[in-house]
Design a protein around this motif. Structure first.
Motif, PDB file in Angstrom:
ATOM      1  N   THR A 207       1.019  -1.284   0.118  1.00  0.00           N
ATOM      2  CA  THR A 207      -0.023   0.057  -0.105  1.00  0.00           C
ATOM      3  C   THR A 207       1.208   1.294   0.021  1.00  0.00           C
ATOM      4  OG1 THR A 207      -1.638  -1.103   1.222  1.00  0.00           O
ATOM      5  CG2 THR A 207      -1.938   1.291   1.132  1.00  0.00           C
ATOM      6  N   SER A 208       1.986   1.254   0.614  1.00  0.00           N
ATOM      7  CA  SER A 208       2.823   2.295   0.673  1.00  0.00           C
ATOM      8  C   SER A 208       4.284   1.860   1.225  1.00  0.00           C
ATOM      9  CB  SER A 208       2.524   3.449   1.579  1.00  0.00           C
ATOM     10  OG  SER A 208       2.123   3.091   2.965  1.00  0.00           O
ATOM     11  N   PHE A 209       5.339   2.611   0.993  1.00  0.00           N
ATOM     12  CA  PHE A 209       6.529   2.208   1.479  1.00  0.00           C
ATOM     13  C   PHE A 209       7.304   3.217   2.391  1.00  0.00           C
ATOM     14  CE2 PHE A 209       5.910  -0.297  -2.384  1.00  0.00           C
ATOM     15  CZ  PHE A 209       6.647  -1.513  -2.270  1.00  0.00           C
ATOM     16  N   GLU A 210       8.086   2.758   3.464  1.00  0.00           N
ATOM     17  CA  GLU A 210       9.042   3.658   3.923  1.00  0.00           C
ATOM     18  C   GLU A 210      10.029   4.131   2.993  1.00  0.00           C
ATOM     19  OE1 GLU A 210      12.440   4.849   6.051  1.00  0.00           O
ATOM     20  OE2 GLU A 210      12.412   3.078   5.052  1.00  0.00           O
ATOM     21  N   ARG A 211      10.623   5.318   3.001  1.00  0.00           N
ATOM     22  CA  ARG A 211      11.653   5.960   1.944  1.00  0.00           C
ATOM     23  C   ARG A 211      12.834   4.982   1.667  1.00  0.00           C
ATOM     24  NH1 ARG A 211      16.007   9.150   2.420  1.00  0.00           N
ATOM     25  NH2 ARG A 211      15.971   8.810   4.714  1.00  0.00           N
ATOM     26  N   ILE A 212      13.389   4.742   2.849  1.00  0.00           N
ATOM     27  CA  ILE A 212      14.886   4.176   2.554  1.00  0.00           C
ATOM     28  C   ILE A 212      14.806   2.625   2.117  1.00  0.00           C
ATOM     29  CG2 ILE A 212      16.905   3.468   3.869  1.00  0.00           C
ATOM     30  CD1 ILE A 212      16.795   6.138   5.401  1.00  0.00           C
ATOM     31  N   HIS A 213      13.603   1.928   2.734  1.00  0.00           N
ATOM     32  CA  HIS A 213      13.323   0.427   2.492  1.00  0.00           C
ATOM     33  C   HIS A 213      13.331   0.353   0.971  1.00  0.00           C
ATOM     34  CE1 HIS A 213      13.091  -3.764   2.902  1.00  0.00           C
ATOM     35  NE2 HIS A 213      11.818  -3.755   2.366  1.00  0.00           N
ATOM     36  N   ARG A 214      12.397   1.187   0.650  1.00  0.00           N
ATOM     37  CA  ARG A 214      12.024   1.106  -0.963  1.00  0.00           C
ATOM     38  C   ARG A 214      13.260   1.583  -1.717  1.00  0.00           C
ATOM     39  NH1 ARG A 214      11.627   4.594  -4.848  1.00  0.00           N
ATOM     40  NH2 ARG A 214      12.013   6.251  -3.247  1.00  0.00           N
ATOM     41  N   SER A 215      14.051   2.245  -1.318  1.00  0.00           N
ATOM     42  CA  SER A 215      15.269   2.451  -1.842  1.00  0.00           C
ATOM     43  C   SER A 215      16.164   1.265  -2.235  1.00  0.00           C
ATOM     44  CB  SER A 215      16.109   3.745  -1.326  1.00  0.00           C
ATOM     45  OG  SER A 215      17.260   3.995  -2.184  1.00  0.00           O
ATOM     46  N   ASN A 216      16.415   0.724  -0.714  1.00  0.00           N
ATOM     47  CA  ASN A 216      17.083  -0.334  -0.595  1.00  0.00           C
ATOM     48  C   ASN A 216      16.644  -1.651  -1.476  1.00  0.00           C
ATOM     49  OD1 ASN A 216      18.848   0.804   0.795  1.00  0.00           O
ATOM     50  ND2 ASN A 216      18.521  -0.320   2.692  1.00  0.00           N
ATOM     51  N   LEU A 217      15.372  -1.719  -1.580  1.00  0.00           N
ATOM     52  CA  LEU A 217      14.969  -3.013  -2.582  1.00  0.00           C
ATOM     53  C   LEU A 217      15.304  -2.616  -4.005  1.00  0.00           C
ATOM     54  CD1 LEU A 217      11.127  -3.229  -1.019  1.00  0.00           C
ATOM     55  CD2 LEU A 217      13.037  -4.820  -0.863  1.00  0.00           C
ATOM     56  N   ILE A 218      15.190  -1.450  -4.296  1.00  0.00           N
ATOM     57  CA  ILE A 218      15.771  -1.203  -5.704  1.00  0.00           C
ATOM     58  C   ILE A 218      17.055  -1.360  -5.859  1.00  0.00           C
ATOM     59  CG2 ILE A 218      16.017   0.675  -7.511  1.00  0.00           C
ATOM     60  CD1 ILE A 218      13.477   2.039  -5.942  1.00  0.00           C
ATOM     61  N   GLY A 219      17.995  -0.916  -4.726  1.00  0.00           N
ATOM     62  CA  GLY A 219      19.302  -0.972  -4.813  1.00  0.00           C
ATOM     63  C   GLY A 219      19.779  -2.577  -4.782  1.00  0.00           C
ATOM     64  N   MET A 220      18.627  -3.443  -4.589  1.00  0.00           N
ATOM     65  CA  MET A 220      19.160  -4.922  -4.680  1.00  0.00           C
ATOM     66  C   MET A 220      18.434  -5.529  -5.927  1.00  0.00           C
ATOM     67  SD  MET A 220      21.560  -5.305  -2.465  1.00  0.00           S
ATOM     68  CE  MET A 220      21.697  -7.033  -2.862  1.00  0.00           C
ATOM     69  N   GLY A 221      17.867  -4.857  -6.656  1.00  0.00           N
ATOM     70  CA  GLY A 221      17.184  -5.378  -7.919  1.00  0.00           C
ATOM     71  C   GLY A 221      15.748  -6.040  -7.681  1.00  0.00           C
ATOM     72  N   VAL A 222      15.072  -5.405  -6.228  1.00  0.00           N
ATOM     73  CA  VAL A 222      13.678  -5.926  -6.212  1.00  0.00           C
ATOM     74  C   VAL A 222      12.779  -4.812  -6.487  1.00  0.00           C
ATOM     75  CG1 VAL A 222      12.219  -6.739  -4.569  1.00  0.00           C
ATOM     76  CG2 VAL A 222      14.582  -7.771  -4.511  1.00  0.00           C
ATOM     77  N   LEU A 223      11.606  -5.061  -7.103  1.00  0.00           N
ATOM     78  CA  LEU A 223      10.750  -4.038  -7.883  1.00  0.00           C
ATOM     79  C   LEU A 223       9.799  -3.813  -6.709  1.00  0.00           C
ATOM     80  CD1 LEU A 223       9.953  -2.482 -10.371  1.00  0.00           C
ATOM     81  CD2 LEU A 223       8.476  -4.401 -10.787  1.00  0.00           C
ATOM     82  N   PRO A 224       9.653  -2.509  -6.149  1.00  0.00           N
ATOM     83  CA  PRO A 224       8.493  -2.066  -5.354  1.00  0.00           C
ATOM     84  C   PRO A 224       7.311  -1.518  -6.273  1.00  0.00           C
ATOM     85  CG  PRO A 224      10.322  -0.165  -5.583  1.00  0.00           C
ATOM     86  CD  PRO A 224      10.618  -1.350  -6.361  1.00  0.00           C
ATOM     87  N   LEU A 225       6.173  -2.005  -5.984  1.00  0.00           N
ATOM     88  CA  LEU A 225       5.011  -1.825  -6.519  1.00  0.00           C
ATOM     89  C   LEU A 225       4.018  -1.425  -5.501  1.00  0.00           C
ATOM     90  CD1 LEU A 225       4.511  -4.483  -9.340  1.00  0.00           C
ATOM     91  CD2 LEU A 225       5.571  -2.358  -9.797  1.00  0.00           C
TER      92      LEU A 225
END
Length: 930
Positions: free
Chosen positions: A834-852
């Motif tokens: 539903t929504s993401f915390e800022r840094i964890h969303r960034s870290n997911l991207i940094g590991m190649g995981v897609l935040p939707l």
């Protein structure tokens, strides 16, 4: 060298020394900007190169619209990186592995080297195994070294092999307090092409509480270790220009209130406002009434109220603190001259443009706790007894506080009205009424008899079993620390003692605290109450509380008691402090001691006796609470600059254990395949010089279906390792005895341990296995419960990709790096939330995981998802640029429907990281091409 398109380059003379500076006032109307944005503006002016940092970015910041949502991207270059060992070890492990990958691809391993200063403080590894003994510190320190020698050898090697990489050895202090008292420059200097340059000291840190240094006027915030590694390797950070909330301070704290009470009030105030992703700037006439240590406390807890940082401007108090902590006289003069020349000096009458303004009268702050499981859930001390009883009776926190406030003072929730800044912010007006007719609450009682030291004692729901003076949040503040010691002195003199079932610990953030305790003669009184020094580190606040008293542990488990900890920390999420302790309350150091004396949350500290004194008469908290004048007299008499200069004179030296380690030589680390602490990570396996094309995700299963406010403490491995867990089984298979398991945090350099601990928090609730707590799920379409790790292995054998379903605020909290790394290594391709915390969303991207992210107004529940469906994500393959939205096909019971979700990759830099499979692979390829 800067392009200097705005003619900002200038000179500043201080004591005959000339410095090159970039003047902020070269930008028209820059005086209207908040302090924090002025620092960012100088950063852009100085680093403008026409390629990464452009004139367009400078103009975007100069024309900042306070009312606009964060959308304009800039490239920010911090002056340095700060790390602690839990998050720092995996950073070093990744850099070492990158050196191996660089060599394998034909590059020069020495290119993988910090390009800006990196400072790592070992503070997260000491565990309070032994307490209430004069030798507790030395015993715990030796245990720490025995458990962590493999990690520490890596860090010593890195200090010798990498340039500009410093390590503060174990048993020295907590990183944020060391940063505040020693490492921070406030104004940074370095050699440039034309001589010395001066510019604001800025940093990113691999710990969420990095903003503690904001109290010193230093802009810094927490990032994932992945981002920190990129910063160390010279990559500017992509940053959306944030909104800035101005918090105007007026008045001053009243007698009996502490910095802790203030920060818990501010946390509640700003959490209600929803300042996630924003900067908070303190301003107004009340700023001068806030001591530097209190400012640091307020900055420290900015993650708890959601802001990126919480910044105080530079003023006379800043300079006084720099002098107190032994900074060189020339540095103090430079800070003053630079701040005044750049418009960074506090003017109490100047009101910058802010996105929103709140006002807090410091005089309305009252003594408070926060808990039992969220830092923003403040409870006025006057309401604590009733609130705890209602929580035990089954009320929610909101119901418990609503009832308990009838016993509280009318101003228990100060400045509630200013929360109506925007009509779109929903809030409930806190009750203010007083009542002498509050009905008694029936709470479940399950008394358990225990024998402690030959004496029969009774535990029950609400008993306090841990009382810990811990964490950088408060131990950096001499006023609350000496206030606690004075309270201990008065309690001992009246004949009081801590209850025998309470584990009492003292873990300051630097040795200076011990020095002023000894100098003031207050140490013996703390020790008389069981608050012996257990170590210089985070201890209880991060879950390193050590075992409970054995008899207490047995009673808690056999009677299923809901017992409590009281700690002077900043985090109290479920399962974090101790796996056997369900309620955790944040409080000031004096209140920690008070609850150790009381032994139960059922004691009303404002009205009930703490026990009888030696004269047989009852002793109340008001009888032993020190006045502000008493505390000030002790602070003034016992705190001086020489204590800091002496304490930090040999800060990098370490003890005999540290100095006696063998250091391998060479540009590449010699991995030990038998190590259970440090292993080469798999992120670079199969990496080529060019990235593979992005593909769609087809036929994915849900590994876990989670609710709202799932923190990274729920996701990331943290705390102790249970022998019946997948990580415990792995260690047992390698011959590691349970007594030597250590904590997850200490083993972050070994991905085999960490992947087994991801999503394994004992309080995790996965909707695929209702009624079950812990790291469990189902291997779909089957119905049997299994561990999340074992399910991931089964899916991997079937080549089935995985997704996570989650609610709002997914990924708040700390321990963030492995929350993303573990998610990737479990086989998760995307997180749908539903929504993401800022840094964890960034870290997911940094590991190649897609935040939707679900569209506004939609959630997994509102869409009727139960987690048993098969998900396919389309719209990624073959795209030159990632779409704003993707189609997600949801298949269940033979039918398929589509939902549309937002792709939460918000900046071009994040897109580049995702296309390369992660930020590490991106940086490696950039270095190969230079």
């Amino acid at each position: 060298m800067s392009s200097n398109s705005f003619n900002s380059r200038s000179k500043l003379e201080v004591d005959g020394q000339s410095y090159e500076i970039h003047r902020i006032d070269a930008i028209e109307n820059s005086s209207r900007l908040p302090y924090s944005l002025k620092v960012l503006l100088e950063n852009l002016l100085r680093n403008e190169d026409g390629r990464l940092v452009t004139a367009e970015q400078v103009n975007a910041l100069a024309s900042w619209d306070p009312a606009a949502e964060a959308s304009r991207e800039i490239q920010y270059t911090p002056a340095r990186v700060l790390m602690q060992d839990f998050t720092g070890v995996p950073c070093v492990v990744d850099l070492v592995a990158m050196r191996d990958a660089m060599t394998a691809l034909g590059g020069d391993a020495r290119k993988v080297n910090p390009l800006i200063p990196a400072e790592l403080v070992i503070d997260h590894s000491v565990i309070a195994d032994v307490f209430a003994r004069s030798d507790a510190f030395s015993v715990n320190a030796n245990y720490e070294f025995e458990r962590n020698q493999e990690r520490y050898q890596l860090l010593r090697w890195a200090q010798h092999s990498f340039d500009d990489f410093l390590v503060v050895p174990p048993d020295t202090g907590i990183c944020h307090q060391v940063n505040l008292e020693y490492l921070s420059r406030v104004v940074f200097t370095s050699e440039g092409p034309d001589g010395l340059r001066a510019y604001p000291d800025t940093l990113v840190g691999t710990d969420s509480h990095t903003p503690m240094v904001n109290g010193l006027g230093v802009l810094g915030w927490g990032v994932g270790g992945i981002e920190a590694e990129a910063a160390m390797l010279g990559q500017p950070m992509s940053l959306l220009i944030p909104q800035v909330v101005g918090l105007k301070l007026t008045g001053e704290l009243s007698e009996g209130t502490t910095a802790t009470d203030l920060v818990l009030t501010v946390a509640e105030l700003l959490r209600n406002l929803r300042v996630v992703g924003m900067f908070v700037d303190f301003f107004g006439p009340g700023v001068s009434n806030v001591p530097l240590a209190t400012r640091a406390t307020l900055g420290n807890m900015s993650p708890e109220y959601g802001s990126t940082g919480a910044l105080f401007p530079i003023d006379a108090e800043t300079l006084d603190y720099l002098r107190l902590t032994g900074r060189p006289d020339h540095q103090v003069k430079l800070v003053e001259a630079y701040a005044k020349a750049q418009g960074l000096w506090h003017d109490p009458l100047h009101v910058p443009d802010f996105s929103q303004v709140l006002e807090l009268d410091l005089g309305t702050v009252v003594p408070s706790l926060a808990g039992p499981k969220r830092p923003q859930d403040r409870i006025p001390l006057a309401a604590a007894q009733g609130a705890v009883r209602r929580l035990l009776a089954g009320d929610t926190h909101e119901e418990a506080i609503a009832g308990g406030l009838d016993d509280a003072e009318a101003d228990s929730f100060p400045a509630s009205d200013p929360l109506a800044v925007s009509s779109r912010i929903e809030r409930d007006v806190p009750p203010h009424g007083l009542s002498d007719e509050e009905p008694a609450v029936t709470w479940p009682s399950r008394p358990a008899s225990v024998n402690l030291g030959g004496n029969p004692e009774t535990l029950d729901h609400g008993s306090v079993v841990i009382a810990a003076i811990t964490s950088c949040t408060n131990t950096s503040n001499p006023t609350v620390m000496l206030g606690a010691a004075l309270l201990a002195k008065k309690a001992v003199e009246r004949g009081l003692r801590s209850k025998p079932w309470v584990k009492t610990t003292l873990a300051p953030g630097s040795r200076v605290v011990t020095d002023y305790y000894n100098r003031s003669g207050l140490t013996p009184y703390l020790e008389a109450l069981g608050f012996d020094l257990v170590g210089y580190g985070c201890t209880t606040c991060i879950g390193n509380s050590g075992p409970l008293i054995p008899e207490v542990s047995e009673a808690v488990n056999s009677h299923d008691l809901s017992v409590a900890s009281v700690l002077s920390g900043n985090r109290n999420f479920e399962g974090r402090i101790h796996s056997e302790v369900k309620m955790n309350f944040l409080a000031s150091p004096p209140l920690v001691i008070a609850y150790a004396l009381a032994g139960s949350m059922h004691v009303d500290l404002l009205n009930d006796s703490l026990g009888n004194g030696t004269d047989g008469n009852p002793v109340y908290l008001r009888d032993i609470w020190p006045t502000s004048q008493e505390i000030k007299a002790v602070v003034d008499a016992n705190l001086e600059a020489s204590m800091f200069t002496k304490g930090y004179a040999d800060v990098y030296r370490g003890d005999e254990n540290w100095r006696g380690m063998h250091i391998p030589e060479g540009d590449r680390f010699a991995w030990d395949e038998d190590s259970t602490y440090v292993q080469r990570p798999p992120y670079f396996d199969g990496v080529g010089r060019a990235p593979d094309p992005i593909g769609d995700v087809t036929g994915a299963r849900v590994l876990a279906y989670l609710g709202d406010s799932v923190t990274t403490d729920h996701i990331s491995p943290a705390g102790s390792i249970r022998k019946d867990s997948p990580a415990g089984a792995y260690l047992l298979s390698l011959g590691v005895e349970p007594a030597d398991f250590n904590s997850y945090g200490s083993r972050r350099g070994n991905h085999h341990v960490m992947i087994r601990g991801t999503f394994a928090n004992v309080r995790l609730r996965n909707k695929l296995v209702p009624g079950v707590e812990g790291g469990f799920t189902r291997h779909l379409p089957g119905t049997e419960t299994t561990t999340i790790f074992d399910a991931s292995l089964a899916y991997a054998r079937e080549h089935t990709p995985l997704v996570i379903l989650a609610g709002s605020d997914y990924g708040s909290g700390s321990s963030r790096d492995w929350a993303a790394k573990g998610t990737l290594l479990l086989g998760v391709k995307a997180v749908l939330a539903t929504s993401f915390e800022r840094i964890h969303r960034s870290n997911l991207i940094g590991m190649g995981v897609l935040p939707l992210q679900f569209r506004d107004g939609e959630t997994a529940e509102s869409l009727g998802l139960n987690g048993e469906e098969v998900f396919s994500i389309a719209g990624l393959a073959g795209t030159e640029s990632l779409p704003d939205e993707v189609r997600v096909a949801v298949e269940a019971d033979g039918s398929t429907r589509e939902i549309t979700m937002r792709v939460r990759i918000d900046t071009p830099a994040e897109e580049a990281y995702y296309r390369h499979g992660g930020i590490l692979q991106y940086v490696l390829r950039q270095l190969l091409d230079t």
